[in-house]
Every structure is written in structure tokens, then in C-alpha cells.
Design an enzyme around this catalytic site. Sequence first.
Site, PDB file in Angstrom:
ATOM      1  N   ARG A 159      26.450  36.860  16.912  1.00 21.60           N
ATOM      2  CA  ARG A 159      25.995  38.248  16.934  1.00 21.60           C
ATOM      3  C   ARG A 159      27.159  39.207  17.196  1.00 21.60           C
ATOM      4  O   ARG A 159      26.935  40.397  17.439  1.00 21.60           O
ATOM      5  CB  ARG A 159      24.895  38.418  17.987  1.00 21.60           C
ATOM      6  CG  ARG A 159      23.993  39.631  17.754  1.00 21.60           C
ATOM      7  CD  ARG A 159      22.752  39.599  18.642  1.00 21.60           C
ATOM      8  NE  ARG A 159      23.044  39.492  20.048  1.00 21.60           N
ATOM      9  CZ  ARG A 159      23.277  40.530  20.871  1.00 21.60           C
ATOM     10  NH1 ARG A 159      23.230  41.757  20.411  1.00 21.60           N
ATOM     11  NH2 ARG A 159      23.526  40.331  22.146  1.00 21.60           N
ATOM     12  N   LYS A 160      28.384  38.706  17.144  1.00 18.16           N
ATOM     13  CA  LYS A 160      29.565  39.556  17.326  1.00 18.16           C
ATOM     14  C   LYS A 160      29.867  40.270  16.004  1.00 18.16           C
ATOM     15  O   LYS A 160      30.820  39.946  15.296  1.00 18.16           O
ATOM     16  CB  LYS A 160      30.750  38.728  17.802  1.00 18.16           C
ATOM     17  CG  LYS A 160      30.551  38.167  19.217  1.00 18.16           C
ATOM     18  CD  LYS A 160      31.713  37.317  19.659  1.00 18.16           C
ATOM     19  CE  LYS A 160      31.490  36.778  21.069  1.00 18.16           C
ATOM     20  NZ  LYS A 160      32.579  35.880  21.520  1.00 18.16           N
ATOM     21  N   THR A 161      29.016  41.230  15.703  1.00 19.13           N
ATOM     22  CA  THR A 161      29.114  41.961  14.447  1.00 19.13           C
ATOM     23  C   THR A 161      29.397  43.433  14.716  1.00 19.13           C
ATOM     24  O   THR A 161      29.327  43.899  15.854  1.00 19.13           O
ATOM     25  CB  THR A 161      27.806  41.835  13.653  1.00 19.13           C
ATOM     26  OG1 THR A 161      26.710  42.230  14.497  1.00 19.13           O
ATOM     27  CG2 THR A 161      27.574  40.398  13.193  1.00 19.13           C
ATOM     28  N   THR A 299      33.544  36.881  12.087  1.00 12.32           N
ATOM     29  CA  THR A 299      33.509  38.328  11.881  1.00 12.32           C
ATOM     30  C   THR A 299      34.581  39.077  12.658  1.00 12.32           C
ATOM     31  O   THR A 299      34.896  40.219  12.313  1.00 12.32           O
ATOM     32  CB  THR A 299      32.139  38.899  12.300  1.00 12.32           C
ATOM     33  OG1 THR A 299      31.796  38.411  13.601  1.00 12.32           O
ATOM     34  CG2 THR A 299      31.055  38.492  11.317  1.00 12.32           C
TER      35      THR A 299
END
Length: 316
Positions: A159-161, A299
Site C-alpha cells: 500500500r506504499k503508493t 512503487t
Amino acid sequence: MTTADSKRHLPTTSLIPNTMNSLSTPELANLLPPCWATMVTEWLKEDTPSFDYGGFVVGEKQETAVLLGKSKGVVAGKPFFDEVFKQVGCRVEWLVEEGEAFEPIKEVAYVYGPARQLLMGERVALNMLARCSGIATRARHLRQLKDAHGFPGIIAGTRKTTPGFRIVEKYAMLVGGIDTHRMDLSSCIMLKDNHIWSQGSIPAAVAKARAAGGFSIKIEVECRSEAEADEAVEAGADIIMLDNFDAKGLKAAAASLRQRWTERGRPNVLIEASGGITEETITEYFCPDINIVSLGSVTQGVPHVDFSLKIQRASA
């Protein structure tokens, strides 16, 4: 039961199917939510908030621009690129497929429309395409490493977006052939150290999460030791994340957990490796006791693929 016996019961292929075997890359656009085009509208509003001075200079002459791939990579982001130019009144003709790898310098597409409209969409479309393709390129390499080493589990992003850009980045992971992991806070309940500390214990946090999420949402618990992992499984967690283990320690812990919980009737608990794993080190973590390997570097800090859009000059 021996470790060898326990490995015969691993849930890697049966419980976590290789989704990319059943997904057609050109059809991935069908996954996009109804609201995604409004995101493109916001990109254009941000880039042209008032007068378009450069567009005034070039005017409305009909032109053809060629999209050039100038560095090696995988093309990803065609639906978003198309939508940018659709919204400014232009048309795109692609020469490559979504997910196709190319060597530079490659003619990737042609874009047709009035000069000022082509230039209005140019930078927005290129910025998106460069990042989306960069993520897909890294994801493709990770997928190739998985296949080459015969790892039966899943490679996943995190979820490191980028805020406001998540749908593009998660889409790029799928184009590259890896798993998106959870899409957002509503997709899966992940209990990390702060959640656990706030509740005082792993069992208390899991119990509260189960009461809220019900039967249909999986619960994952971040664990820093085998003891914490045992506590999480006992409390009813579906997924155990072994966080920030070195490769040797991770393999030992995963094998021990797998054997112990198979003997106790929980052979289907999923074990995820995460934390500090990179493209360069991922193969050190491959083992049959691990179901999922996730990387934030899919990402974060990913190199972009270089594209340019050039209006073709009329021959003399």
C-alpha cells in the site's frame, strides 16, 4: 510430523492461485472503477488551471505526433493515456500491446489532433505513462525471477503508493504480472505494531478486528517473532506477516511455524515475508514455506521508463 511432511500440505498453489495465469493483459482495463476518468480530468485541470499560452501559440492545425519509447521497458497505462487525449479531443493509435516489452528507440503510438490539444495532453499523459510503465517493468522482472526460481507463491506490491495515483500504480502491478496486495484500508484488515500496542495485545486486536470485519474479510497480523506469530494464529489470524526478518531467519521461522500449525490443524495459515526485501535480494527469501513475498520497492524509488511525444515535421 517432519518438515518434509509438512511441506506436502502447503497451501501455496491451491489457496493462492496464480492470478496472472487467468488474466488477459489487454482486458485489465475492465477492472477500472466507473470514476477513474474523473481522475484524468483532475490531472488536466491541475496542468491547465487558466490560460494555455503555449497552445495559443501553436493554434488548431491538425497534426500527427509519434510516441517514442526511449528506454527499455514494459508499456503500461494505455487506458489512462487514451483518456487523457480523449478528453482534449485527440485520438490515439497504438503500435504495441499493453504489457509488451520493447527496446529503444521504439515507435509506440501515434496521436492525432489539433496542435494545441496534442500539447495540452502531452505532459500529463507522458508523466503517467512513464511511472506506470516503470512499475510494470519492475513487476515484470520480479515475476520473471519468481518463475525462473520455481517459487510457487505470490509476489505482491504494498500500500506504499502515491496519494491520488494508487489506481494507476496498482494497475501497473497487474500488467507486470504480480499481485496488488490489499488495495486500501477497506480491502483487508492488517494489524501492525501500532494497532496491537493500542489494544494491548495481539489477541485483543484480532478479536476487535474480527467483530468489525466479520467472516468475509481476512485479517493479517504483522509479527516480529515466532512467538508473536503463534499468538496471532492462535487468535484466529488468516495471514501472518513475518516482518523485517533476514532471509535465513525468515526461512527457519516459516518452516517452524508451518510444521507446528500443520500439526495443530491449521495448515492453511498464509505466511507472508515483508520488510526490507528488494529486487536484488528477493530470491534469497524464496522457499516453499512462504506463500507471499511483498515489496514496497515495487512503487517506491522505481525508475521511470522514458517516453517522448514528437509532432511530425512536414517534409520539405
